[in-house]
Design a protein around this motif. Sequence first.
Motif, PDB file in Angstrom:
ATOM      1  N   ASP A   3      59.995  39.041  19.506  1.00 31.08           N
ATOM      2  CA  ASP A   3      59.068  38.070  20.328  1.00 31.08           C
ATOM      3  C   ASP A   3      58.126  38.586  20.967  1.00 31.08           C
ATOM      4  OD1 ASP A   3      62.177  36.052  21.060  1.00 31.08           O
ATOM      5  OD2 ASP A   3      61.053  36.249  19.107  1.00 31.08           O
ATOM      6  N   ASP A   4      58.242  39.724  21.795  1.00 28.16           N
ATOM      7  CA  ASP A   4      57.167  40.642  22.254  1.00 28.16           C
ATOM      8  C   ASP A   4      56.207  41.034  21.365  1.00 28.16           C
ATOM      9  OD1 ASP A   4      58.168  39.567  24.891  1.00 28.16           O
ATOM     10  OD2 ASP A   4      59.259  41.787  24.921  1.00 28.16           O
ATOM     11  N   ARG A   5      56.217  41.047  20.203  1.00 28.57           N
ATOM     12  CA  ARG A   5      55.278  41.673  19.302  1.00 28.57           C
ATOM     13  C   ARG A   5      54.304  40.488  18.743  1.00 28.57           C
ATOM     14  NH1 ARG A   5      58.805  45.361  15.066  1.00 28.57           N
ATOM     15  NH2 ARG A   5      59.753  46.623  16.694  1.00 28.57           N
ATOM     16  N   LEU A   6      53.010  40.754  19.057  1.00 28.04           N
ATOM     17  CA  LEU A   6      52.004  39.508  18.917  1.00 28.04           C
ATOM     18  C   LEU A   6      51.023  39.959  17.747  1.00 28.04           C
ATOM     19  CD1 LEU A   6      51.179  38.894  22.734  1.00 28.04           C
ATOM     20  CD2 LEU A   6      52.609  37.549  21.181  1.00 28.04           C
ATOM     21  N   THR A   7      50.627  39.118  16.942  1.00 25.11           N
ATOM     22  CA  THR A   7      49.811  39.517  15.810  1.00 25.11           C
ATOM     23  C   THR A   7      48.452  38.885  16.383  1.00 25.11           C
ATOM     24  OG1 THR A   7      49.950  36.810  15.028  1.00 25.11           O
ATOM     25  CG2 THR A   7      51.476  38.679  14.188  1.00 25.11           C
ATOM     26  N   VAL A   8      47.331  39.229  15.503  1.00 21.59           N
ATOM     27  CA  VAL A   8      45.969  38.991  15.808  1.00 21.59           C
ATOM     28  C   VAL A   8      45.931  37.573  16.128  1.00 21.59           C
ATOM     29  CG1 VAL A   8      43.542  38.941  15.018  1.00 21.59           C
ATOM     30  CG2 VAL A   8      44.975  40.956  14.570  1.00 21.59           C
ATOM     31  N   LYS A  18      38.597  33.917  19.175  1.00 28.58           N
ATOM     32  CA  LYS A  18      38.737  33.909  17.849  1.00 28.58           C
ATOM     33  C   LYS A  18      39.173  34.982  17.351  1.00 28.58           C
ATOM     34  CE  LYS A  18      34.643  30.773  16.960  1.00 28.58           C
ATOM     35  NZ  LYS A  18      33.624  30.508  16.367  1.00 28.58           N
ATOM     36  N   PRO A  19      40.296  34.920  16.194  1.00 33.95           N
ATOM     37  CA  PRO A  19      40.640  36.271  15.512  1.00 33.95           C
ATOM     38  C   PRO A  19      39.643  37.275  15.388  1.00 33.95           C
ATOM     39  CG  PRO A  19      41.965  34.369  14.685  1.00 33.95           C
ATOM     40  CD  PRO A  19      40.632  33.814  15.526  1.00 33.95           C
ATOM     41  N   ALA A  20      38.734  36.825  14.784  1.00 38.77           N
ATOM     42  CA  ALA A  20      37.539  37.672  14.343  1.00 38.77           C
ATOM     43  C   ALA A  20      36.967  38.480  15.687  1.00 38.77           C
ATOM     44  CB  ALA A  20      36.538  37.163  13.569  1.00 38.77           C
ATOM     45  N   THR A  21      36.796  37.883  16.799  1.00 36.47           N
ATOM     46  CA  THR A  21      36.569  38.269  18.099  1.00 36.47           C
ATOM     47  C   THR A  21      37.527  39.454  18.428  1.00 36.47           C
ATOM     48  OG1 THR A  21      35.227  36.104  18.836  1.00 36.47           O
ATOM     49  CG2 THR A  21      35.647  37.937  20.542  1.00 36.47           C
ATOM     50  N   TYR A  25      36.842  43.431  19.228  1.00 34.87           N
ATOM     51  CA  TYR A  25      36.946  44.273  20.286  1.00 34.87           C
ATOM     52  C   TYR A  25      37.818  45.390  20.001  1.00 34.87           C
ATOM     53  CZ  TYR A  25      35.844  40.137  23.189  1.00 34.87           C
ATOM     54  OH  TYR A  25      35.130  39.267  24.091  1.00 34.87           O
ATOM     55  N   VAL A  26      38.708  45.387  18.891  1.00 34.90           N
ATOM     56  CA  VAL A  26      39.800  46.526  18.834  1.00 34.90           C
ATOM     57  C   VAL A  26      39.037  47.536  18.124  1.00 34.90           C
ATOM     58  CG1 VAL A  26      41.818  47.348  17.280  1.00 34.90           C
ATOM     59  CG2 VAL A  26      41.845  45.152  18.825  1.00 34.90           C
ATOM     60  N   LYS A  27      38.349  47.119  17.064  1.00 39.09           N
ATOM     61  CA  LYS A  27      37.269  48.011  16.459  1.00 39.09           C
ATOM     62  C   LYS A  27      36.576  48.829  17.312  1.00 39.09           C
ATOM     63  CE  LYS A  27      34.200  48.254  12.452  1.00 39.09           C
ATOM     64  NZ  LYS A  27      33.545  47.889  11.088  1.00 39.09           N
ATOM     65  N   ARG A  28      35.877  48.118  18.204  1.00 40.23           N
ATOM     66  CA  ARG A  28      34.776  48.870  19.348  1.00 40.23           C
ATOM     67  C   ARG A  28      35.588  49.565  20.519  1.00 40.23           C
ATOM     68  NH1 ARG A  28      31.667  43.471  18.876  1.00 40.23           N
ATOM     69  NH2 ARG A  28      32.874  43.134  20.724  1.00 40.23           N
ATOM     70  N   TRP A  53      45.212  44.147  29.993  1.00 44.39           N
ATOM     71  CA  TRP A  53      43.982  43.852  29.231  1.00 44.39           C
ATOM     72  C   TRP A  53      43.470  42.245  29.320  1.00 44.39           C
ATOM     73  CZ3 TRP A  53      42.605  41.079  24.817  1.00 44.39           C
ATOM     74  CH2 TRP A  53      41.336  41.192  24.294  1.00 44.39           C
ATOM     75  N   ARG A  54      42.200  42.246  29.457  1.00 46.00           N
ATOM     76  CA  ARG A  54      41.517  40.764  29.451  1.00 46.00           C
ATOM     77  C   ARG A  54      40.245  40.954  28.586  1.00 46.00           C
ATOM     78  NH1 ARG A  54      45.707  39.814  30.760  1.00 46.00           N
ATOM     79  NH2 ARG A  54      46.566  38.798  32.485  1.00 46.00           N
ATOM     80  N   PRO A  55      40.084  40.038  27.774  1.00 48.59           N
ATOM     81  CA  PRO A  55      38.810  39.964  27.089  1.00 48.59           C
ATOM     82  C   PRO A  55      37.496  39.931  27.934  1.00 48.59           C
ATOM     83  CG  PRO A  55      39.933  38.091  26.677  1.00 48.59           C
ATOM     84  CD  PRO A  55      40.873  38.744  27.571  1.00 48.59           C
ATOM     85  N   THR A  56      36.289  40.597  27.450  1.00 53.22           N
ATOM     86  CA  THR A  56      35.314  40.488  28.299  1.00 53.22           C
ATOM     87  C   THR A  56      34.486  39.569  27.948  1.00 53.22           C
ATOM     88  OG1 THR A  56      35.329  42.908  28.507  1.00 53.22           O
ATOM     89  CG2 THR A  56      33.297  41.726  28.935  1.00 53.22           C
ATOM     90  N   THR A  57      34.066  38.449  28.700  1.00 57.07           N
ATOM     91  CA  THR A  57      33.351  37.241  28.508  1.00 57.07           C
ATOM     92  C   THR A  57      31.798  37.206  28.952  1.00 57.07           C
ATOM     93  OG1 THR A  57      34.093  36.150  30.249  1.00 57.07           O
ATOM     94  CG2 THR A  57      35.500  35.719  28.482  1.00 57.07           C
TER      95      THR A  57
END
Length: 64
Positions: A3-8, A18-21, A25-28, A53-57
């Motif tokens: 349950d602790d394994r999260l997909t994109v 968005k998943p693409a975002t 982030y991962v790619k960069r 980790w938190r996404p940069t807005t």
Amino acid sequence: MKDDRLTVMQVAQLYNIKPATFRAYVKRGQAPKPDGQHDKRTPYWLRSTLEEWRPTTADPLGKE
């Protein structure tokens, strides 16, 4: 624990992005690398990896 394994998709929903975002982030290198793969095509992140980790807005051009 599985349950602790999260997909994109799950990570994107968790952070309201968005998943693409998240993939970008991962790619960069702005998000953690995957902790493993469910199969050969589906990466996953452990919840513990994402806790700090938190996404940069902020505006990428520096105009806030």
